[in-house]
Design a protein around this motif. Structure first.
Motif, PDB file in Angstrom:
ATOM      1  N   ASN A   1      -1.084  -1.000 -50.829  1.00 23.77           N
ATOM      2  CA  ASN A   1      -1.277  -1.820 -50.117  1.00 23.77           C
ATOM      3  C   ASN A   1      -2.963  -2.514 -50.139  1.00 23.77           C
ATOM      4  O   ASN A   1      -3.357  -3.209 -49.300  1.00 23.77           O
ATOM      5  CB  ASN A   1      -1.272  -1.389 -48.408  1.00 23.77           C
TER       6      ASN A   1
ATOM      7  N   PHE B   1      -3.661   1.780 -55.078  1.00 24.22           N
ATOM      8  CA  PHE B   1      -3.539   1.725 -53.492  1.00 24.22           C
ATOM      9  C   PHE B   1      -2.507   0.609 -53.199  1.00 24.22           C
ATOM     10  O   PHE B   1      -2.921  -0.627 -53.507  1.00 24.22           O
ATOM     11  CB  PHE B   1      -4.891   1.239 -52.957  1.00 24.22           C
TER      12      PHE B   1
ATOM     13  N   ASP C   1      -5.415   1.007 -48.557  1.00 23.75           N
ATOM     14  CA  ASP C   1      -4.667   2.481 -47.874  1.00 23.75           C
ATOM     15  C   ASP C   1      -5.881   3.339 -48.076  1.00 23.75           C
ATOM     16  O   ASP C   1      -7.201   3.243 -48.772  1.00 23.75           O
ATOM     17  CB  ASP C   1      -3.842   3.067 -49.001  1.00 23.75           C
TER      18      ASP C   1
END
Length: 485
Positions: free
Chosen positions: A112, A110, A115
């Motif tokens: 970020n 992920f 996400d």
């Protein structure tokens, strides 16, 4: 019942192997959709004996993000395990590894951190790693969070200081449990969770510029969120993969009193309690009473949700793992209050030390194994132990007898602890292949059985070369710890 016999050998199913972390070996920091991590914005140390992993403020963070090179951020390049994993695992298999500890880079799955949809390219990479391990029947031991969270969570929430990161983490853990759960028996939640009291590297929370008490408040609150997240991940794993086991992981700092003076003995006990607080919560499922006084005296108020205590109590870990590199000495201040802590302390005149000032204490490993077994009565797993040294490559060889001596002495004490009655699952030395130092981000501090041709500036062929210790450890594993010569 009295028994006149006791174990005198390592168990037949003992797990011998080695341990690494994604941020120190993988490299490929911008490859296939991976996001930037907190480990990749901490610059290398100017002083090799001074750890630099928690010196991050808004200015240094902005500078790190603007800098798109690896020059000052060697963890971005690692040793390029991302492209060398097959050959590296083949070397581990040649040594006879039964287990390989590695971490999943959360930001590779992920980018970020929060996400909604996972990055398939990141998931596929760890599929390939697991395929190689399965080929050689090497058991994977996976750390879910090893000092690298997606940097975007620091920017958005100030890392673990915000409770909302718990749901981001459990979304990530559910994803990897569903993807890899049937292939992985052993998991760890947070690497050396207790070092979150040091700051950014483990909490992902910027706290530079705060007073000492404000820092402690932020760090312990962030750590509470991690403890809840660890319990929730343990619950997930037990529900999704009932045959798998979850462990906690502690940076174990056995503390000795400087003298027999009772105030020094009490100071050492206090330091040990603060070290073991984290495993107390993860194993026993509740905050130990001795922390109430500490929190009150420091003005720390932990904000909890109504169901936090139930979550902790209902989801203890299955085994206890820890790193062990050194012991420390502490004493009481003149007013009788403890001045020691889990990270640093006085020098022990009876011990030698490494080139980095880490005191070498093999017998201390036996002591801490016994104390932790007595305290928890749950299987133990030594998941980090090793010697950082400056290795010299001469005529294509590395003669590292000093590393062999170090490991031999510690393995001898592990065997003694087993004879004492300690249930020990395995031993993954740190790190089986040279990697970027966590504390200083240098390459010169080498731990491995395998030499990697790369210098502190990132120059070199990345060629892998077997050291003398490679063949020694091969012999140790083949004999199940009986042949240490």
């Amino acid at each position: 019942m009295y028994l006149d016999n006791y174990p005198q050998k390592f168990p037949a199913d003992f797990l011998w192997g080695g341990a690494t972390a994604a941020n120190q070996i993988e490299g490929a920091w911008k490859t296939a959709g991976k996001g930037l991590t907190t480990a990749e914005v901490v610059s290398k140390a100017e002083n090799r004996k001074k750890m630099s992993m928690d010196q991050v403020d808004q200015a240094s963070l902005a500078a790190a993000i603007a800098d798109q090179t690896t020059t000052n951020y060697p963890k971005r390049r690692g040793i390029d395990f991302y492209h060398h994993y097959a050959a590296d695992i083949k070397l581990f298999a040649e040594m006879g590894f039964k287990v390989f500890r590695f971490s999943i880079a959360w930001s590779r799955i992920f980018p970020n951190g929060d996400d909604q949809t996972a990055n398939e390219a990141g998931l596929a990479f760890y599929d390939r790693v697991l395929d190689e391990l399965a080929k050689y029947q090497i058991e994977p031991l996976i750390t879910l969070s090893h000092y690298e969270m997606p940097l975007a969570l620091t920017q958005k929430y100030n890392g673990w200081a915000d409770r909302r990161v718990i749901s981001a983490f459990t979304h990530y853990t559910e994803t990897v449990f569903k993807r890899y759960g049937k292939r992985v028996k052993y998991w760890l939640t947070f690497n050396e969770i207790n070092t979150g009291t040091w700051g950014f590297h483990a909490t992902g929370a910027i706290d530079q510029g705060l007073t000492k008490n404000e820092q402690l408040q932020l760090r312990y609150q962030a750590l509470h969120h991690q403890l809840v997240a660890s319990a929730l991940a343990t619950k997930q794993l037990h529900q999704l993969v009932p045959t798998a086991q979850m462990g906690c992981m502690l940076a174990r700092m056995q503390t000795y009193p400087a003298t027999p003076n009772p105030v020094d003995v009490q100071a050492a006990q206090d330091a040990d309690q603060k070290n073991l607080f984290f495993t107390d919560v993860q194993v026993r499922g509740e905050y130990p009473g001795f922390m109430n006084r500490y929190f009150a005296e420091q003005g720390i108020k932990i904000t909890m949700q109504p169901d936090d205590q139930q979550i902790l109590s209902e989801n203890p870990v299955d085994f206890v793992s820890f790193s062990y590199y050194m012991t420390t000495v502490t004493q009481a201040a003149q007013d009788g209050t403890a001045v020691g802590n889990m990270a640093t302390g006085g020098r022990n005149p009876y011990l030698q030390e490494s080139a980095w000032g880490w005191q070498i204490d093999p017998i201390g490993l036996r002591i801490t194994l016994n104390e932790m077994w007595d305290r928890y009565q749950k299987p133990l797993f030594i998941v980090e132990n090793g010697l950082g040294a400056v290795d010299k490559l001469e005529d294509g060889k590395v003669h590292d007898s000093y590393r062999i001596d170090y490991l031999r002495q510690h393995i001898e004490q592990m065997k003694e602890a087993i004879s004492d009655g300690v249930k020990l699952l395995g031993y993954t030395m740190w790190g089986p292949i040279d990697l970027i130092s966590f504390s200083t981000s240098e390459m010169s501090k080498r731990y491995g059985f395998i030499y990697v041709d790369q210098d502190d500036q990132g120059h070199g062929s990345l060629k892998r070369i077997r050291k003398d210790s490679f063949y020694w450890y091969q012999k140790v594993i083949k004999s199940n710890g009986e042949d240490l010569s």
